[in-house]
Design a protein around this motif. Structure first.
Motif, mmCIF file in Angstrom:
data_model
loop_
_atom_site.group_PDB
_atom_site.id
_atom_site.type_symbol
_atom_site.label_atom_id
_atom_site.label_comp_id
_atom_site.label_asym_id
_atom_site.label_seq_id
_atom_site.Cartn_x
_atom_site.Cartn_y
_atom_site.Cartn_z
ATOM 1 N N ILE A 23 0.842 -1.204 0.000
ATOM 2 C CA ILE A 23 0.000 0.000 0.000
ATOM 3 C C ILE A 23 0.877 1.255 0.000
ATOM 4 O O ILE A 23 0.589 2.231 -0.694
ATOM 5 C CB ILE A 23 -0.970 -0.022 1.190
ATOM 6 N N THR A 24 1.963 1.231 0.745
ATOM 7 C CA THR A 24 2.879 2.374 0.789
ATOM 8 C C THR A 24 3.440 2.666 -0.604
ATOM 9 O O THR A 24 3.488 3.818 -1.037
ATOM 10 C CB THR A 24 4.022 2.106 1.783
ATOM 11 N N CYS A 25 3.853 1.624 -1.318
ATOM 12 C CA CYS A 25 4.384 1.805 -2.674
ATOM 13 C C CYS A 25 3.342 2.433 -3.597
ATOM 14 O O CYS A 25 3.652 3.331 -4.380
ATOM 15 C CB CYS A 25 4.842 0.464 -3.243
ATOM 16 N N VAL A 26 2.100 1.969 -3.491
ATOM 17 C CA VAL A 26 1.028 2.500 -4.332
ATOM 18 C C VAL A 26 0.802 3.974 -4.044
ATOM 19 O O VAL A 26 0.666 4.799 -4.963
ATOM 20 C CB VAL A 26 -0.271 1.688 -4.128
ATOM 21 N N GLU A 27 0.764 4.347 -2.777
ATOM 22 C CA GLU A 27 0.528 5.748 -2.419
ATOM 23 C C GLU A 27 1.666 6.640 -2.899
ATOM 24 O O GLU A 27 1.443 7.763 -3.352
ATOM 25 C CB GLU A 27 0.313 5.885 -0.908
ATOM 26 N N ILE A 28 2.907 6.157 -2.825
ATOM 27 C CA ILE A 28 4.045 6.931 -3.327
ATOM 28 C C ILE A 28 3.917 7.121 -4.836
ATOM 29 O O ILE A 28 4.106 8.221 -5.360
ATOM 30 C CB ILE A 28 5.378 6.238 -2.973
ATOM 31 N N GLN A 78 -11.022 3.403 -7.425
ATOM 32 C CA GLN A 78 -10.804 4.756 -6.892
ATOM 33 C C GLN A 78 -10.379 5.649 -8.046
ATOM 34 O O GLN A 78 -9.423 5.338 -8.747
ATOM 35 C CB GLN A 78 -9.695 4.763 -5.834
ATOM 36 N N THR A 93 -8.492 -1.903 -6.351
ATOM 37 C CA THR A 93 -7.906 -2.706 -5.291
ATOM 38 C C THR A 93 -8.717 -3.972 -5.100
ATOM 39 O O THR A 93 -9.944 -3.918 -4.984
ATOM 40 C CB THR A 93 -7.881 -1.906 -3.966
ATOM 41 N N GLN A 136 -7.243 3.630 -9.941
ATOM 42 C CA GLN A 136 -6.836 2.534 -9.064
ATOM 43 C C GLN A 136 -7.975 1.548 -8.874
ATOM 44 O O GLN A 136 -9.122 1.942 -8.701
ATOM 45 C CB GLN A 136 -6.402 3.095 -7.709
ATOM 46 N N LYS A 142 1.184 7.044 -6.695
ATOM 47 C CA LYS A 142 0.081 7.954 -7.013
ATOM 48 C C LYS A 142 0.480 9.404 -6.772
ATOM 49 O O LYS A 142 0.121 10.295 -7.540
ATOM 50 C CB LYS A 142 -1.150 7.602 -6.169
ATOM 51 N N ARG A 143 1.223 9.655 -5.725
ATOM 52 C CA ARG A 143 1.638 11.028 -5.414
ATOM 53 C C ARG A 143 2.665 11.536 -6.421
ATOM 54 O O ARG A 143 2.614 12.679 -6.851
ATOM 55 C CB ARG A 143 2.216 11.092 -4.003
ATOM 56 N N GLU A 164 -7.030 11.408 -7.894
ATOM 57 C CA GLU A 164 -7.280 12.547 -7.014
ATOM 58 C C GLU A 164 -7.381 13.797 -7.864
ATOM 59 O O GLU A 164 -6.613 13.980 -8.804
ATOM 60 C CB GLU A 164 -6.164 12.670 -5.987
#
Length: 194
Positions: free
Chosen positions: A68-73, A136, A85, A83, A75-76, A139
């Motif tokens: 999840i951390t890799c995905v959020e990085i 999702q 999931t 996305q 996306k940012r 953003e």
């Protein structure tokens, strides 16, 4: 179990839970010991330099958080990614070997089947079906002001707000310190107690 030691672990191979994947999709299998920096360097190179349109991050057990951390990085850093999931269970086989055997006895192995949570996250530059479970949207991109703040007043790095500089009149009288004038210049300070 204190006389046993784990000698082998293997995961059940499962097909990816996403229909209609593009042929250039990259799958990043995140493990518990994977370094996020290494994963992200490879994933960013695939998406930016090689022009991949989709990437999948998958992990199970203790690697779910890192996935999840890799995905959020991602996306940012890239922005505008759709996305999907999918969460499921995966069977992990652990083989344990008995360490407390007599010299002439045959080896005794114990096989343990574990069902562990698993996550697969598809990130895509191309629009995906918004009606599928786990979707999702990207953003929204807001216009940035002069200080890098969006329309809601939060900075691009998070919800940090600048604090006004401290003002002396905000401190209670008891906490204000005065240095008395001393002919000898002793340099002592005394707090005001009224």
């Amino acid at each position: 179990m204190e006389n046993f030691r784990k000698v082998r672990t293997s995961e059940e191979e499962m097909p990816l839970p996403f229909p209609d994947l593009s042929p250039d999709v990259v799958e990043m299998k995140v493990k518990e010991g994977s370094k996020i920096r290494n994963l992200m360097n490879f994933a960013m190179a695939q998406m930016e330099l090689k022009g991949s349109r989709q990437i999948i991050f998958s992990g199970c057990g203790r690697a779910v958080t890192k996935t999840i951390t890799c995905v959020e990085i991602m996306k940012r850093k890239l922005g505008g990614l759709h996305q999907v999931t999918k969460v499921r269970y995966k069977t992990v086989l652990e083989v344990w070997e008995n360490q407390d055997l007599l010299p002439d006895s045959p080896a005794q192995n114990l096989t343990v089947h574990k069902n562990v949570p698993s996550i697969c996250i598809l990130l895509s530059r191309d629009p995906l079906d918004p009606n599928q479970t786990g979707y999702q949207p990207p953003e929204p991109q807001h216009g940035h002001g002069e200080a890098g703040e969006d329309a809601l007043g939060s900075s691009a790095k998070g919800l940090k707000r600048t604090l006004p500089p401290p003002r002396e009149e905000l401190l209670p009288k008891k906490l204000q310190v005065q240095v008395p004038d001393s002919p000898r210049g002793s340099g002592t300070t005394a707090g005001q107690l009224d």
